[in-house]
Design a protein around this motif. Structure first.
Motif, PDB file in Angstrom:
ATOM      1  N   GLN A 152       0.831  -1.206   0.000  1.00  0.00           N
ATOM      2  CA  GLN A 152       0.000   0.000   0.000  1.00  0.00           C
ATOM      3  C   GLN A 152       0.861   1.250   0.000  1.00  0.00           C
ATOM      4  OE1 GLN A 152      -3.370   0.066   2.707  1.00  0.00           O
ATOM      5  NE2 GLN A 152      -3.320  -2.145   2.783  1.00  0.00           N
ATOM      6  N   GLY A 153       1.980   1.181   0.735  1.00  0.00           N
ATOM      7  CA  GLY A 153       2.893   2.317   0.752  1.00  0.00           C
ATOM      8  C   GLY A 153       3.419   2.625  -0.642  1.00  0.00           C
ATOM      9  N   MET A 154       3.497   1.594  -1.485  1.00  0.00           N
ATOM     10  CA  MET A 154       4.013   1.804  -2.840  1.00  0.00           C
ATOM     11  C   MET A 154       2.904   2.132  -3.827  1.00  0.00           C
ATOM     12  SD  MET A 154       7.008  -0.988  -3.135  1.00  0.00           S
ATOM     13  CE  MET A 154       6.255  -2.226  -2.161  1.00  0.00           C
ATOM     14  N   GLY A 155       1.708   2.380  -3.323  1.00  0.00           N
ATOM     15  CA  GLY A 155       0.653   2.879  -4.199  1.00  0.00           C
ATOM     16  C   GLY A 155      -0.411   1.868  -4.569  1.00  0.00           C
ATOM     17  N   ALA A 156      -0.389   0.672  -3.957  1.00  0.00           N
ATOM     18  CA  ALA A 156      -1.410  -0.318  -4.286  1.00  0.00           C
ATOM     19  C   ALA A 156      -2.628  -0.095  -3.399  1.00  0.00           C
ATOM     20  CB  ALA A 156      -0.868  -1.722  -4.080  1.00  0.00           C
ATOM     21  N   PRO A 208      -2.572   5.344   2.836  1.00  0.00           N
ATOM     22  CA  PRO A 208      -1.160   5.251   2.460  1.00  0.00           C
ATOM     23  C   PRO A 208      -0.929   5.198   0.949  1.00  0.00           C
ATOM     24  CG  PRO A 208      -1.730   3.556   4.076  1.00  0.00           C
ATOM     25  CD  PRO A 208      -2.967   4.337   3.801  1.00  0.00           C
ATOM     26  N   HIS A 209      -1.826   4.471   0.221  1.00  0.00           N
ATOM     27  CA  HIS A 209      -1.526   4.276  -1.191  1.00  0.00           C
ATOM     28  C   HIS A 209      -1.724   5.536  -2.025  1.00  0.00           C
ATOM     29  CE1 HIS A 209      -5.904   3.428  -1.116  1.00  0.00           C
ATOM     30  NE2 HIS A 209      -5.896   3.858  -2.354  1.00  0.00           N
ATOM     31  N   ILE A 226       4.542   8.188  -1.047  1.00  0.00           N
ATOM     32  CA  ILE A 226       5.700   8.248  -0.157  1.00  0.00           C
ATOM     33  C   ILE A 226       6.392   6.897  -0.211  1.00  0.00           C
ATOM     34  CG2 ILE A 226       6.314   8.227   2.292  1.00  0.00           C
ATOM     35  CD1 ILE A 226       4.238  10.396   2.732  1.00  0.00           C
ATOM     36  N   PHE A 263       7.139  -3.300  -8.811  1.00  0.00           N
ATOM     37  CA  PHE A 263       5.792  -3.244  -8.212  1.00  0.00           C
ATOM     38  C   PHE A 263       5.226  -1.821  -8.116  1.00  0.00           C
ATOM     39  CE2 PHE A 263       2.688  -3.220  -4.804  1.00  0.00           C
ATOM     40  CZ  PHE A 263       1.926  -4.332  -5.087  1.00  0.00           C
ATOM     41  N   PRO A 264       5.973  -0.887  -7.518  1.00  0.00           N
ATOM     42  CA  PRO A 264       5.401   0.473  -7.434  1.00  0.00           C
ATOM     43  C   PRO A 264       5.190   1.101  -8.805  1.00  0.00           C
ATOM     44  CG  PRO A 264       7.659   0.424  -6.607  1.00  0.00           C
ATOM     45  CD  PRO A 264       7.252  -0.999  -6.805  1.00  0.00           C
ATOM     46  N   LYS A 279       4.297  -0.550 -11.542  1.00  0.00           N
ATOM     47  CA  LYS A 279       3.069  -1.145 -12.063  1.00  0.00           C
ATOM     48  C   LYS A 279       1.854  -0.424 -11.502  1.00  0.00           C
ATOM     49  CE  LYS A 279       3.763  -5.996 -13.189  1.00  0.00           C
ATOM     50  NZ  LYS A 279       3.698  -7.339 -12.620  1.00  0.00           N
ATOM     51  N   GLN A 280       1.888  -0.146 -10.205  1.00  0.00           N
ATOM     52  CA  GLN A 280       0.757   0.539  -9.579  1.00  0.00           C
ATOM     53  C   GLN A 280       0.549   1.907 -10.206  1.00  0.00           C
ATOM     54  OE1 GLN A 280      -0.927  -1.472  -7.745  1.00  0.00           O
ATOM     55  NE2 GLN A 280       0.778  -2.870  -7.960  1.00  0.00           N
ATOM     56  N   ARG A 281       1.635   2.486 -10.739  1.00  0.00           N
ATOM     57  CA  ARG A 281       1.537   3.815 -11.337  1.00  0.00           C
ATOM     58  C   ARG A 281       1.340   3.730 -12.845  1.00  0.00           C
ATOM     59  NH1 ARG A 281       3.829   3.935  -6.877  1.00  0.00           N
ATOM     60  NH2 ARG A 281       3.669   5.707  -5.472  1.00  0.00           N
ATOM     61  N   ARG A 321      13.629  -0.428  -4.512  1.00  0.00           N
ATOM     62  CA  ARG A 321      12.187  -0.447  -4.710  1.00  0.00           C
ATOM     63  C   ARG A 321      11.554   0.847  -4.203  1.00  0.00           C
ATOM     64  NH1 ARG A 321       8.673  -5.026  -1.729  1.00  0.00           N
ATOM     65  NH2 ARG A 321       9.223  -3.730   0.037  1.00  0.00           N
ATOM     66  N   TYR A 353      10.472   4.873  -8.061  1.00  0.00           N
ATOM     67  CA  TYR A 353       9.439   5.768  -8.588  1.00  0.00           C
ATOM     68  C   TYR A 353       9.668   7.205  -8.157  1.00  0.00           C
ATOM     69  CZ  TYR A 353       7.257   4.613  -4.049  1.00  0.00           C
ATOM     70  OH  TYR A 353       6.996   4.397  -2.719  1.00  0.00           O
TER      71      TYR A 353
END
Lengths: 292, 390
Positions: free
Chosen positions: A192-196, B83-84, B88, B109-110, B112-114, B157, B161
């Protein structure tokens, strides 16, 4: 069977040390002796009879492979097994997840709730389902109050699946819980911290990490379901019999030991082939990931 | 790092905590913390365990919700965002790498989320792994790497980003000393390359001194002092900061009720120090070991110098010099460090005079003197010591 064992112990990253068996191997003797006398010998006898009775040859097997009824029974047995596996998985996954989220006290209650049926006789439980599922039983009356039904539940494959799922659920919940409780929750925070989004974090991190538990539970439930006799006999319909019922009919009713034996051997062979396939699939996914 | 990625180098965001408070059912974890971290700054939250530093970090990250107070990052109100949605980066003490993914998949991973396009993703992943000197490790699994390598993957990691803020929660806590030191330098280098605002939590004061632009010293849920390493070391504003950061010798006493307000009465002696406090209050003078000198009793004491009688109770060889443990008559233990090329002749058991320049002593309020169990120095009533001395 190694596949099953490997899946069942996912947390212990390393395999048992080789060579440790040498000195302590004799501890296995009683178990091996028991298995030999009570399992391997009868199994061998059954296989022997399947190719010798009533006349030597593969007659029993060619009967099985050409008999629509026998083949349909085999397919039905596998289908019911798959359905039971799916139903227990759908019921057990959220249940096991809940077990990892609650406090120690609630967890004890949830565990007891799973194990309680375990400690009750299979017969008693199955007869209870007969009472519950019959045409004017509790379930249909409840459905009636909300304007549904009555549904034909007993003497249908659906009834069999319901009863077997209830019996087999502990075999799904316990391995799921064992694996889920070993998953580091901070991984979800990290995701979640990484944006998920929380749902994505769950799907991409928690679910994949819980798969070993899913595999172990599904395999145990599926294989166990293939040999079920009492539950389908009481809850199912005679013309929708599963393979264990057919074997019983052949051996007990028709005294056709050869045919019964052949059916048993085919069931065993199919099970082993399925297990082997699972093992191959697992190995492929692992090698692709370059693990271990 | 490729030229392209360094061009769009993330510019650090300013973090502002105002009167942040976190209460639990039976305790207060963070008590009215206000702190400003400048864009691109390396700020360390330093304190003993349970001092509120990790809770503060988790409030910035969004894993913990503050009971009250505000948090802005880059001028944006953050305290109600999940948080997401905060953008940060975070590095955890136990790495929190995804064990079912390869190193490259972890770092991707981060991205991909972006929704970063796949080709661009691979480039950025490799660049980030290069930054932490793990180029070519992408296909491995986290468990095939050593602890130090795993933490470097976690670092890659977190920076891949280019978040405007990077939080690190005791990231080196699980590593051995050698590895910790080399990773400290790595983190410092990455900070300079990436340019994000770093907030780093540790209980290791040496680590804080090595890494930080500024340090916020936490104790009991609150911030004791914020400043550069040298400010904290040379001008501590409280006894806690003085004693937590680096080695120090503390001489406790009472500010002379009449006379100079920077003169501390210690037993039958007086000690002068920089700073002033209310007359008659409990106070302490703190001196760093490298500023304490030891000389034979017979040797005269020069002007502008404090002198106390002491006995050498321990001699510790350090290679680069030696450390002496000295006991004052009231039992207070002082530490003195001598460089190898300027060793005094004194030995274990010698009666000596311990001296230091007046401006090297920092006069601090000894609020703890009344609430904490008395140290051996407090046990001798000042008045009685005075009488016996005259």
């Amino acid at each position: 069977m190694t596949a099953l064992i490997e899946i069942a112990s996912p947390a212990s990253g390393s395999r048992p040390r080789k060579g440790a068996g040498g000195r302590w191997g004799w501890l296995l003797l009683p178990a091996v002796a028991l298995l030999a006398v009570l399992f391997l010998v009868p199994l061998g006898l059954m296989a022997w009879r399947s190719v010798t009775e009533p006349v030597p040859g593969a007659g029993n097997y060619s009967w099985f492979l050409t008999s629509d009824v026998a083949l349909a029974t085999l397919v039905r047995t596998l289908t019911v097994g798959a359905a039971v596996t799916l139903v227990t998985l759908l019921l057990s996954y959220p249940y096991a997840y809940l077990m990892t989220m609650v406090g120690a006290r609630a967890r004890i209650w949830l565990t007891l709730l799973v194990l309680l049926p375990f400690w009750t006789s299979l017969m008693v439980r199955t007869f209870a389902w007969v009472v519950l599922l019959q045409d004017n039983g509790v379930v249909n009356q409840l459905l009636g109050t909300v304007g549904l039904g009555p549904l034909q539940l007993i003497r249908t494959p659906a009834g069999v699946v319901i009863g077997m799922s209830q019996v087999l659920m502990p075999f799904m919940v316990l391995p799921l819980y064992a694996v889920m409780s070993g998953i580091d929750r901070r991984l979800l925070d990290a995701a979640q911290g990484m944006g998920a989004r929380p749902a994505i974090a769950f799907l991409r991190v928690f679910v994949p990490l819980s798969l070993p538990g899913v595999g172990a539970g599904a395999l145990t439930v599926f294989i166990t379901s293939l040999g079920f006799y009492v539950t389908p006999a009481l809850l199912g319909s005679p013309d929708q019999a599963l393979i264990s019922q057919q074997i019983f009919t052949q051996v007990n009713g028709l005294l056709a030991w050869g045919r019964g034996g052949a059916m048993g051997v085919v069931l065993l062979a199919v099970t082993l082939v399925l297990l082997g396939l699972v093992g191959v699939v697992l190995r492929i996914t692992r090698t692709r990931g370059g693990a271990r | 790092m490729s030229a392209e990625t360094s061009l769009i180098k993330a510019r650090g965001a300013r973090i502002e905590l105002a009167q942040v408070r976190k209460e639990y059912a039976d305790s207060v974890a963070v008590d009215d913390v206000s702190l400003v971290v400048e864009p691109g700054e390396f700020m360390t939250l330093l304190g003993p365990s349970g001092s509120g530093k990790t809770t503060t970090l988790n409030i910035i990250a969004g894993f913990t919700t503050a009971t009250s107070g505000t948090l802005t990052v880059g001028g944006k109100q953050m305290q109600d965002l999940p948080p997401h949605r905060r953008d940060i980066g975070m590095v955890f003490q136990h790495y929190a790498l995804f064990p079912h993914m390869t190193v490259a998949e972890n770092v991707a991973f981060p991205l991909k989320q972006r929704k970063v396009p796949k080709a661009r993703r691979a480039e950025m992943v490799e660049a980030a792994l290069e930054t932490v000197r793990l180029g070519g490790y992408g296909h491995r699994r986290p468990r095939e790497l050593s602890g130090g390598q795993q933490q470097r993957v976690a670092l890659a990691r977190a920076v891949v980003y280019e978040p405007s803020v990077l939080l690190m929660d005791e990231p080196l806590g699980a590593l051995d000393k050698k590895l910790r030191e080399s990773l400290q330098l790595e983190i410092k280098r990455v900070h300079q390359e990436v340019g994000s605002t770093f907030v780093f939590v540790t209980h290791d004061q040496e680590e804080a001194l090595v890494l930080s632009d500024r340090i916020a010293v936490f104790n009991d849920g609150g911030i004791q002092q914020v400043g550069t390493a040298s400010e904290l070391y040379e001008k501590p504003q409280s006894l806690f900061v003085a004693e937590f950061l680096g080695e120090s010798s503390t001489v406790r006493g009472r500010v002379e009720p009449d006379g100079d307000d920077s003169c501390l009465r210690v037993g039958d002696r007086t000690v002068l120090a920089a700073g002033r406090l209310a007359k008659g209050s409990a106070a302490a003078v703190v001196v760093r070991p490298e500023h304490l000198r030891v000389q034979p009793v017979a040797e005269p004491v020069g002007p502008g110098v404090n002198a106390l009688p002491a006995r050498v109770t321990q001699e510790i060889y350090l290679g680069s010099g030696r450390k002496l443990e000295l006991a004052l008559p009231d039992g207070t233990v002082l530490l003195a460090r001598e460089q190898a090329d300027r060793l005094s002749g004194v030995r274990h058991g010698d009666e000596v005079t311990v001296v230091w320049d007046v401006e090297r002593g920092v006069l601090l309020d000894d609020a703890s003197g009344t609430t904490h169990p008395p140290t051996s120095g407090d046990r001798i009533p000042v008045a009685a010591a005075e009488k016996s001395g005259r």
